[in-house]
Design a protein around this motif. Structure first.
Motif, PDB file in Angstrom:
ATOM      1  N   CYS A 121       0.851  -1.186   0.000  1.00 28.63           N
ATOM      2  CA  CYS A 121       0.000   0.000   0.000  1.00 28.63           C
ATOM      3  C   CYS A 121       0.889   1.239   0.000  1.00 28.63           C
ATOM      4  O   CYS A 121       1.859   1.323   0.755  1.00 28.63           O
ATOM      5  N   CYS A 124      -0.205   3.216   3.829  1.00 33.50           N
ATOM      6  CA  CYS A 124       0.142   2.638   5.136  1.00 33.50           C
ATOM      7  C   CYS A 124       1.273   1.610   5.087  1.00 33.50           C
ATOM      8  O   CYS A 124       1.639   1.044   6.114  1.00 33.50           O
ATOM      9  N   MET A 126       1.272  -1.418   4.152  1.00 31.58           N
ATOM     10  CA  MET A 126       0.835  -2.798   4.395  1.00 31.58           C
ATOM     11  C   MET A 126       1.236  -3.655   3.202  1.00 31.58           C
ATOM     12  O   MET A 126       1.062  -3.249   2.057  1.00 31.58           O
ATOM     13  N   TYR A 128       1.001  -7.209   0.901  1.00 33.93           N
ATOM     14  CA  TYR A 128       0.099  -8.289   0.517  1.00 33.93           C
ATOM     15  C   TYR A 128       0.880  -9.298  -0.318  1.00 33.93           C
ATOM     16  O   TYR A 128       1.496  -8.929  -1.319  1.00 33.93           O
ATOM     17  N   CYS A 141      -6.089  -1.064  -0.874  1.00 33.75           N
ATOM     18  CA  CYS A 141      -5.713  -1.605   0.428  1.00 33.75           C
ATOM     19  C   CYS A 141      -6.966  -1.821   1.267  1.00 33.75           C
ATOM     20  O   CYS A 141      -7.841  -0.953   1.345  1.00 33.75           O
ATOM     21  N   LYS A 143      -7.035  -2.016   4.460  1.00 35.70           N
ATOM     22  CA  LYS A 143      -6.880  -1.356   5.750  1.00 35.70           C
ATOM     23  C   LYS A 143      -7.202   0.142   5.664  1.00 35.70           C
ATOM     24  O   LYS A 143      -7.972   0.666   6.469  1.00 35.70           O
ATOM     25  N   CYS A 144      -6.633   0.812   4.640  1.00 29.48           N
ATOM     26  CA  CYS A 144      -6.795   2.275   4.571  1.00 29.48           C
ATOM     27  C   CYS A 144      -7.325   2.777   3.228  1.00 29.48           C
ATOM     28  O   CYS A 144      -7.421   3.981   3.012  1.00 29.48           O
TER      29      CYS A 144
END
Length: 157
Positions: A121, A124, A126, A128, A141, A143-144
């Protein structure tokens, strides 16, 4: 082995194993990738993948030829020539033709390796890890909701 030598081998195997003449063409097809050979229903020709002869030898080539000749002779006789047909399975057993050709050494090598794609991402950071590629224009993403960017691709054995 040349195309003419291959054709002569197919004619000989047809006469010795099937006791029937082979009246069409047999040749190497460099475009074949995933199969050892194929029988063409329209032209009645047999095409063979040269890699199988080069990497696995003459015995594997003879097995592929027998398999394709089973398709050839049954189709010309109007009998069941498809893999699921009883006539085909019986003739293959009779002449000792393999149902499938062996896997090429280079394909075994590829199948033992696993590809991992890593996306990150941009907001953030993150990460994957995925086996299949994803459309980064469509997915974000979880999450964000930031934009995903492909970071790298790894091969794991």
């Amino acid at each position: 082995m040349t195309d003419q030598q291959l054709h002569n081998l197919v004619v000989r195997i047809s006469a010795e194993q099937f006791h029937k003449p082979f009246r069409h063409k047999a040749f190497f097809n460099p475009r074949l990738r995933t199969t050892g050979g194929r029988y063409m229903l329209g032209s009645h020709n047999i095409e063979i993948n040269r890699k199988y002869f080069e990497q696995l030898g003459e015995q594997e080539l003879i097995g592929i030829i027998k398999h394709e000749l089973c398709h050839y002779h049954l189709h010309l006789e109007g009998k069941g020539y498809k893999h699921r047909d009883k006539d085909f399975r019986e003739l293959m057993k009779q002449v000792g033709a393999p149902r499938f050709c062996s896997m090429l050494p280079e394909e075994k090598k590829k199948s033992s390796q696993q590809r991992i794609l890593i996306y990150q991402c941009s907001k953030c950071q993150m990460e994957y890890h995925r086996k299949r590629s994803i459309n980064t224009a469509r997915y974000v993403c979880g999450k964000c909701r930031g934009k995903l960017v492909k970071v790298k691709e790894m091969l794991i054995e």
